[in-house]
Design a protein around this motif. Structure first.
Motif, mmCIF file in Angstrom:
data_model
loop_
_atom_site.group_PDB
_atom_site.id
_atom_site.type_symbol
_atom_site.label_atom_id
_atom_site.label_comp_id
_atom_site.label_asym_id
_atom_site.label_seq_id
_atom_site.Cartn_x
_atom_site.Cartn_y
_atom_site.Cartn_z
ATOM 1 N N ASN A 74 0.829 -1.212 0.000
ATOM 2 C CA ASN A 74 0.000 0.000 0.000
ATOM 3 C C ASN A 74 0.861 1.259 0.000
ATOM 4 O O ASN A 74 0.560 2.248 0.672
ATOM 5 C CB ASN A 74 -0.960 0.010 1.184
ATOM 6 C CG ASN A 74 -1.907 -1.174 1.175
ATOM 7 O OD1 ASN A 74 -2.342 -1.608 0.118
ATOM 8 N ND2 ASN A 74 -2.198 -1.716 2.345
ATOM 9 N N GLY A 75 1.970 1.186 -0.738
ATOM 10 C CA GLY A 75 2.837 2.347 -0.903
ATOM 11 C C GLY A 75 3.873 2.535 0.182
ATOM 12 O O GLY A 75 4.726 3.425 0.070
ATOM 13 N N GLN A 76 3.846 1.702 1.233
ATOM 14 C CA GLN A 76 4.785 1.853 2.338
ATOM 15 C C GLN A 76 5.765 0.691 2.359
ATOM 16 O O GLN A 76 5.382 -0.455 2.141
ATOM 17 C CB GLN A 76 4.026 1.922 3.671
ATOM 18 C CG GLN A 76 3.044 3.076 3.769
ATOM 19 C CD GLN A 76 3.728 4.426 3.660
ATOM 20 O OE1 GLN A 76 4.784 4.637 4.248
ATOM 21 N NE2 GLN A 76 3.128 5.317 2.891
ATOM 22 N N PRO A 77 7.045 0.959 2.649
ATOM 23 C CA PRO A 77 8.016 -0.135 2.693
ATOM 24 C C PRO A 77 7.710 -1.095 3.840
ATOM 25 O O PRO A 77 7.335 -0.674 4.939
ATOM 26 C CB PRO A 77 9.358 0.583 2.906
ATOM 27 C CG PRO A 77 8.994 1.917 3.490
ATOM 28 C CD PRO A 77 7.660 2.268 2.917
ATOM 29 N N CYS A 78 7.843 -2.378 3.570
ATOM 30 C CA CYS A 78 7.594 -3.412 4.575
ATOM 31 C C CYS A 78 8.914 -3.709 5.276
ATOM 32 O O CYS A 78 9.822 -4.292 4.680
ATOM 33 C CB CYS A 78 7.021 -4.667 3.925
ATOM 34 S SG CYS A 78 6.705 -6.017 5.079
ATOM 35 N N THR A 79 9.032 -3.307 6.538
ATOM 36 C CA THR A 79 10.281 -3.456 7.277
ATOM 37 C C THR A 79 10.176 -4.450 8.427
ATOM 38 O O THR A 79 11.137 -4.652 9.158
ATOM 39 C CB THR A 79 10.727 -2.094 7.829
ATOM 40 O OG1 THR A 79 9.684 -1.548 8.654
ATOM 41 C CG2 THR A 79 11.024 -1.128 6.685
ATOM 42 N N SER A 80 9.001 -5.049 8.621
ATOM 43 C CA SER A 80 8.827 -6.014 9.700
ATOM 44 C C SER A 80 7.724 -6.992 9.299
ATOM 45 O O SER A 80 7.093 -6.839 8.247
ATOM 46 C CB SER A 80 8.465 -5.307 11.005
ATOM 47 O OG SER A 80 7.243 -4.593 10.868
ATOM 48 N N ILE A 81 7.471 -7.982 10.136
ATOM 49 C CA ILE A 81 6.390 -8.919 9.872
ATOM 50 C C ILE A 81 5.066 -8.157 9.874
ATOM 51 O O ILE A 81 4.785 -7.384 10.788
ATOM 52 C CB ILE A 81 6.374 -10.038 10.924
ATOM 53 C CG1 ILE A 81 7.664 -10.858 10.851
ATOM 54 C CG2 ILE A 81 5.165 -10.944 10.718
ATOM 55 C CD1 ILE A 81 7.771 -11.930 11.908
ATOM 56 N N LYS A 82 4.255 -8.356 8.860
ATOM 57 C CA LYS A 82 3.025 -7.587 8.700
ATOM 58 C C LYS A 82 1.857 -8.514 8.402
ATOM 59 O O LYS A 82 1.988 -9.444 7.606
ATOM 60 C CB LYS A 82 3.178 -6.570 7.563
ATOM 61 C CG LYS A 82 1.954 -5.699 7.317
ATOM 62 C CD LYS A 82 2.217 -4.670 6.247
ATOM 63 C CE LYS A 82 0.966 -3.860 5.930
ATOM 64 N NZ LYS A 82 0.421 -3.175 7.103
ATOM 65 N N GLU A 83 0.715 -8.252 9.058
ATOM 66 C CA GLU A 83 -0.502 -8.980 8.722
ATOM 67 C C GLU A 83 -1.082 -8.393 7.444
ATOM 68 O O GLU A 83 -1.212 -7.176 7.308
ATOM 69 C CB GLU A 83 -1.531 -8.894 9.839
ATOM 70 C CG GLU A 83 -2.815 -9.655 9.495
ATOM 71 C CD GLU A 83 -3.844 -9.670 10.615
ATOM 72 O OE1 GLU A 83 -4.912 -10.278 10.424
ATOM 73 O OE2 GLU A 83 -3.554 -9.071 11.681
ATOM 74 N N ILE A 84 -1.439 -9.250 6.505
ATOM 75 C CA ILE A 84 -1.924 -8.834 5.199
ATOM 76 C C ILE A 84 -3.433 -9.005 5.137
ATOM 77 O O ILE A 84 -3.965 -10.052 5.508
ATOM 78 C CB ILE A 84 -1.255 -9.652 4.073
ATOM 79 C CG1 ILE A 84 0.275 -9.551 4.190
ATOM 80 C CG2 ILE A 84 -1.736 -9.193 2.708
ATOM 81 C CD1 ILE A 84 0.798 -8.136 4.155
ATOM 82 N N MET A 85 -4.114 -7.970 4.668
ATOM 83 C CA MET A 85 -5.557 -8.031 4.502
ATOM 84 C C MET A 85 -5.882 -8.197 3.021
ATOM 85 O O MET A 85 -5.160 -7.687 2.142
ATOM 86 C CB MET A 85 -6.207 -6.754 5.032
ATOM 87 C CG MET A 85 -5.906 -6.465 6.488
ATOM 88 S SD MET A 85 -6.457 -7.769 7.598
ATOM 89 C CE MET A 85 -8.236 -7.612 7.431
ATOM 90 N N PRO A 86 -6.971 -8.922 2.698
ATOM 91 C CA PRO A 86 -7.385 -9.040 1.294
ATOM 92 C C PRO A 86 -7.548 -7.650 0.674
ATOM 93 O O PRO A 86 -8.179 -6.767 1.255
ATOM 94 C CB PRO A 86 -8.720 -9.779 1.384
ATOM 95 C CG PRO A 86 -8.638 -10.535 2.669
ATOM 96 C CD PRO A 86 -7.848 -9.680 3.609
ATOM 97 N N GLY A 87 -6.955 -7.456 -0.489
ATOM 98 C CA GLY A 87 -7.029 -6.156 -1.150
ATOM 99 C C GLY A 87 -5.792 -5.308 -0.960
ATOM 100 O O GLY A 87 -5.624 -4.300 -1.642
ATOM 101 N N ASP A 88 -4.897 -5.684 -0.034
ATOM 102 C CA ASP A 88 -3.635 -4.957 0.084
ATOM 103 C C ASP A 88 -2.859 -5.079 -1.230
ATOM 104 O O ASP A 88 -2.869 -6.125 -1.883
ATOM 105 C CB ASP A 88 -2.785 -5.535 1.218
ATOM 106 C CG ASP A 88 -3.281 -5.099 2.594
ATOM 107 O OD1 ASP A 88 -4.098 -4.169 2.652
ATOM 108 O OD2 ASP A 88 -2.841 -5.689 3.595
ATOM 109 N N ILE A 89 -2.173 -4.007 -1.612
ATOM 110 C CA ILE A 89 -1.447 -3.993 -2.885
ATOM 111 C C ILE A 89 0.056 -4.055 -2.618
ATOM 112 O O ILE A 89 0.620 -3.188 -1.958
ATOM 113 C CB ILE A 89 -1.787 -2.737 -3.709
ATOM 114 C CG1 ILE A 89 -3.274 -2.730 -4.070
ATOM 115 C CG2 ILE A 89 -0.938 -2.678 -4.969
ATOM 116 C CD1 ILE A 89 -3.689 -1.538 -4.890
ATOM 117 N N PHE A 90 0.685 -5.124 -3.124
ATOM 118 C CA PHE A 90 2.139 -5.251 -3.089
ATOM 119 C C PHE A 90 2.695 -4.641 -4.379
ATOM 120 O O PHE A 90 2.203 -4.932 -5.479
ATOM 121 C CB PHE A 90 2.543 -6.727 -3.049
ATOM 122 C CG PHE A 90 2.331 -7.407 -1.725
ATOM 123 C CD1 PHE A 90 3.416 -7.827 -0.973
ATOM 124 C CD2 PHE A 90 1.056 -7.634 -1.239
ATOM 125 C CE1 PHE A 90 3.231 -8.468 0.248
ATOM 126 C CE2 PHE A 90 0.855 -8.277 -0.027
ATOM 127 C CZ PHE A 90 1.952 -8.694 0.723
#
Length: 568
Positions: A81-97
């Motif tokens: 969603n436009g933000q860098p992933c720097t840690s373990i993250k829970e993903i919701m349906p519809g999130d954009i990688f």
């Protein structure tokens, strides 16, 4: 032609990952257990042929039904969603990688992925070249150059237009909407390469030169010709040893007479001007409708709301989907323990659920920092300063809640307006500790109203008030809704003000799963007829369990409501 069905999340759906590469290739992977993600040929469980991806780029995992992801030190990183992933993250349906090249410039071609839930799989991916002489691609269930036999697609659902300014997708007032990059559009949206459009159960990937689209269990025809032979994408098959084999299919353009392009119609002289007029008309019509109603709609899709208690997960709410229009004064009615307050807090984003809450084109969960200024919340307990005057209490609230750009005169003007609307003008110089209980409730509401929120949520604001005072308070709240705001309220004395409510949400806890469900959404009069009772309080008796002095019919009415929805 059967009527279009309102979309509902299917309980039998499973998590999948949709992948869209810049060259128009697409594929899908089931998500299960723990899986590595990386570049094809490097041994990853989920492998894609992209130079932007490291050999072992990241890792997906399913933990107690939740989708988790972490970047494992990749070269180019992972953006969610436009933000860098720097840690373990829970993903919701519809999130954009999104995955970028290392030395990216403005507007690069990108590789994108979206987690979704699918009932039918795998998807069949096809590609349609977009030649310069195609001016329009109409998408619908019964009409159009691109026909989808999908019950969630309207007869005339949407159209892709090719104007002098480029390609645009327009929602033709469809029942279930058009989503661009997982957001529902209002009217029209100009497309740029990399955009992902969802219509019903079909995903379109716009590359600028082609539309790559994937469907599952949905027959598709174009200009009367079957598209079964137009496979183009990355086919994922299971080998005998259980490993995934990935390979590319070949592009086979759809057969069509030479006199016509494969999709749509040829461009005519002056077509750009006509298309621009249509686009402007659709936008103007949508804007006029919003202005007439006074604001934006609130679209609620709660798939599940869970809590953890004594190291066990418990589901409180499930499968609640509805849309509330601006100007609606909505009653939340429910049986004992049905989750009314839980629902209210989930919708306003205080306690997020698994699902999506949209206010216009804003996602309440993902863009909460922006949306929170549109929200006013009045809890059961009055939270006002008792050692100050009514006027000073409201003036302090205005100074705190209004935008930083507001002047001192704006603060005073808003304070006077809120006092007038809530009937507190005569109490302006009285100490808050000295006014009546009903006036104190009004003061609590006014402290939220001075911020001029568009979404107003109230949890039992008439608690402790007698009949006339409760009715008087509800009339004031109806005036707030009439300003074009959305007002949702919980009250245990609904029949006192039944004529004031435009809609009623009925929640009930069913025996089958001990979870709160949506049993009805509509007008109060239709609700009484649906539940076969002459009062709103009678509805509660119908759905409460027998152990709670009710009829125990929540499961019956849930099935009845689901059947009714299937006929709409």
């Amino acid at each position: 032609m059967d009527k279009t069905l309102l979309f509902r999340h299917d309980k039998n759906s499973v998590p999948f990952l949709l992948c869209f590469l810049p060259d128009g290739h697409a594929c899908d992977f089931p998500l299960k257990g723990r899986q590595t993600f990386g570049r094809a040929g490097r041994g990853a469980d989920l492998a894609v042929p992209s130079p932007y991806i490291s050999g072992r780029h990241g890792e997906f995992g399913i933990v107690q039904g939740r989708i988790m992801y972490r970047d494992t030190g990749s070269t180019n990183g992972t953006y969610i969603n436009g933000q860098p992933c720097t840690s373990i993250k829970e993903i919701m349906p519809g999130d954009i990688f999104t995955f970028y090249p290392k030395n990216r410039t403005e507007g690069p071609a990108v590789f994108r992925m979206i987690p979704v839930f699918l009932k039918h799989y795998p998807l069949t991916w096809r590609t349609v070249p977009l030649s310069s002489d195609i001016r329009e691609i109409l998408v619908g269930r019964g009409e159009g150059s691109f026909r989808l036999e999908d019950p969630y697609v309207s007869t005339r659902h949407a159209t892709f237009f090719n104007s002098a300014q480029g390609w645009t997708v327009i929602d033709l007032k469809s029942t279930n909407g058009v989503y661009v990059n997982t957001r529902r559009i209002n009217g029209a949206s100009k497309l740029v390469p990399g955009d992902i459009v969802q219509i019903g159960a079909t995903w379109f990937y716009f590359t600028g030169r082609a539309l790559c689209f994937g469907t599952a269990g949905v027959p598709v025809t174009a200009s009367g010709t079957s598209l079964d032979g137009t496979v183009h994408g990355m086919t994922v098959e299971k080998s005998s040893d259980g490993a995934h084999e990935k390979h590319f299919g070949e592009e086979i353009p759809p057969a069509a007479p030479e006199s016509n392009p494969p999709f749509g119609n040829r461009r005519e002289p002056g077509a750009d001007d006509r298309i621009n007029r249509i686009e402007d008309s659709v936008r103007a019509e949508a804007a006029a409708a919003a202005d007439e109603a006074g604001g934006k709609s609130l679209m609620i899709d709660i798939r599940k709301r869970d809590v953890w208690h004594n190291f066990r997960k418990r589901t409180l709410l499930s499968d609640i989907k509805l849309t509330i229009d601006p100007g609606d004064f909505v009653l939340i009615l429910g049986g004992s323990g049905a989750g009314k307050s839980t629902f209210l807090k989930a919708v306003m984003g205080y306690n997020q659920a698994e699902g999506t809450i949209l206010y216009g084109d804003l996602d309440v969960y993902r863009e909460y920092e922006e949306v929170k200024y549109e929200i006013g919340y009045v809890p059961q307990k009055d939270l006002v300063r008792l050692n100050d005057t009514v006027y000073n209490t409201l003036l302090a609230a205005a100074q705190m809640r209004m935008p930083a750009s507001a002047s001192a005169a704006d603060h005073v003007r808003q304070t006077e307006w809120a006092m007038s609307l809530l009937g507190l003008t005569d109490e302006r110089n009285n100490m808050a500790s000295m006014i009546s209980g009903g006036q104190l409730k009004r003061l609590s509401i006014a402290t939220e109203l001075v911020g001029n929120p568009s979404l107003f949520f109230l949890d039992e604001p008439d608690s402790g008030l007698d009949g006339p005072m409760s009715r008087d308070l509800m009339e004031s709240l109806r005036k707030i809704a009439d300003l074009g705001k959305i007002v949702l309220i919980i009250t245990h004395s609904p029949d006192r003000s039944i004529d004031l409510f435009k809609k009623v949400i009925v929640l009930g806890k069913t025996e089958k799963d001990n979870v709160g469900h949506l049993l009805y959404f509509g007008t109060p009069e239709n609700a009484k007829a649906f539940f076969g009772t002459d009062s709103l309080e009678g509805i509660i008796r119908r759905i409460n369990r027998k152990s709670e002095n009710g009829d125990g019919l929540a499961d019956h009415f849930l099935e009845k409501y689901e059947r009714m929805q299937g006929k709409t």
